[in-house]
Write a protein that holds these residues in place. Structure first.
Motif: not given
Ligand SMILES: Cc1ncc(COP(=O)(O)O)c(C=O)c1O
Length: 405
Positions: A123, A328, A330, A354, A358, A363, A366
């Motif tokens: 990332s 960051w 999730k 994400g 990333s 990815a 996120w």
């Protein structure tokens, strides 16, 4: 009917930028800082002093300091690097640039061409990815954990590339307050990283964009401070401590590299006023200013975390970072963040999905939230709105606090 330039454009020219229509109402993107922390009065006094001292030198390119930038500003950068990052250097080893983005461009143009390979944290800064993609450079991602880049993964990547006969041009490392995870790589891993880089003869490109923004107000020495071989090129910026609109960044490297970078910088010098202003402001004010910024930023992060907990509960995962301006996160299971970002963007909530930040297989689960600029109330209302949008689009989170949606 305006003149049509399209048939004249070389193949590599990007699509045109859209017209700017202002910031969205809930702006969790863009890497801005807290506007109340910009030290307006001290900067006004500093620019006034600088103009009295140096104003007439605006008559020449480079003031009286040569192509590396205003010497008192370079001297301050060297002092700051020694004090905070453990780098023993002087103003003669500093090149001032128009933001650290220009520093990245210079280093990339010095070292890279299409088909080259670089090693990157999995990332990463989306701007670094897009520059490398544009250059046609292959990126080999290295996994991170809660302390930053994993050295077993780096070793595997370097060994794998060596076995395939590929020598990466550099290891790109945002290891002191990583973007987007905020992690700080511990000293033992820094030493291991240098050992691995040396073993494979691969230089390190160290980007310390956020390294001043540490809640504890101290951090491990920079790789450039720990290395005595000259294999680390170090860049930094005043964007995240004084203001990104200033556009003052810098490169610190040994002279044989710096001289080449200076030769590539073809803009006849970066803006002088901001360099002069920083040279007056920083020696007396930077340290206290930084402490203030860090206290404000941590307060905002706590407010963001509070709002996320309230609106998303245990459906999301995050680690509170030790510094920086990002969280960051999730997102709840089943949420595709590229779709969420598109839908939320249309409703005035801007988030970074994400996949822009990333190369990891997960990815799209996120998001990156920049918390530094919006006032706390706007952070709270923005998170509540994001949760509503997420629920409308994906059916999660089902609860807001204890209340079912
Ligand atoms: C990791 C990283 N490096 C470099 C930059 C560029 O910063 P600037 O050009 O404002 O110094 C950014 C901007 O957000 C960043 O996140």
């Amino acid at each position: 009917m305006s003149f049509d330039f399209t048939p004249l454009l070389p193949a590599h020219v990007p699509a045109p930028a859209p017209r700017w229509t202002g910031f969205p109402e809930h702006n969790f993107v863009g890497g801005h800082i807290d506007d109340a922390t910009v030290p307006v009065d001290d900067l006004r006094a500093a620019i006034d002093k600088a103009m009295v001292k140096e104003g007439s030198n605006l008559a020449t390119y480079y003031l009286q300091s040569g192509p590396q930038g205003y010497k008192p500003c370079r001297d301050y950068v060297a002092h700051k690097l020694k004090k905070y990052a453990g780098i023993d250097t002087t103003g003669d080893e500093i090149l001032l640039t128009s933001g650290s983005l220009q520093a990245m461009d210079l280093v990339n143009s010095l070292l890279l061409e299409a088909g080259d390979t670089v090693i990157v944290e999995e990332s990463n800064y989306g701007g670094a990815f897009s520059k490398l993609r544009k250059l046609g450079v292959n990126m080999v991602p290295v996994a991170l954990d809660e302390n930053g880049m994993r050295m077993d993964a780096l070793e595997m990547a370097l060994d794998g590339l060596a076995a395939a006969g590929i020598k990466p041009k550099y290891i790109f490392a945002i290891i002191t307050v990583h973007n987007p995870t905020g992690t700080i790589l511990p000293l033992d891993r820094r030493l291991k990283m240098l050992e691995l880089a040396k073993k494979h003869g691969v230089p390190i490109f160290e980007d310390e964009c956020y390294s001043d923004l540490v809640w504890a107000n101290e951090r491990p020495a920079a790789l450039r401070g720990l290395d005595d071989s000259g294999m680390v090129i170090h860049i930094g910026t005043f964007s995240k401590t004084v203001g990104p609109a200033l556009r003052v960044g810098y490169i610190n490297a040994d002279w044989d590299v710096l001289g080449r970078l200076i030769a590539m910088k073809s803009d006849a010098g970066s803006g002088a006023l901001e360099q002069m202003m920083l040279a007056e402001f920083c020696p007396d004010h930077f340290d206290a200013h930084l402490k203030k910024c860090n206290a404000v930023l941590e307060g905002k992060l706590d407010a963001l975390i509070g709002a996320l907990d309230e609106n998303f509960g245990s459906t999301i995962e995050y680690r509170k970072p030790p510094g920086g301006i990002f969280l960051w996160v999730k997102m709840p299971e089943g949420v595709k963040t590229s779709r969420l970002a598109a839908v939320a963007g249309r409703q005035g909530v801007a988030i970074n999905p994400g996949p822009e930040w990333s190369l990891g297989g997960d990815a799209d689960e996120w998001i990156r939230l920049c918390f530094a600029n919006p006032p706390i109330e706007t952070l709270r209302s923005g998170v509540a709105k994001l949760a509503d949008i997420c629920h409308a689009e994906f059916g999660v989170p089902e609860f807001s606090g204890n209340v079912k949606r």
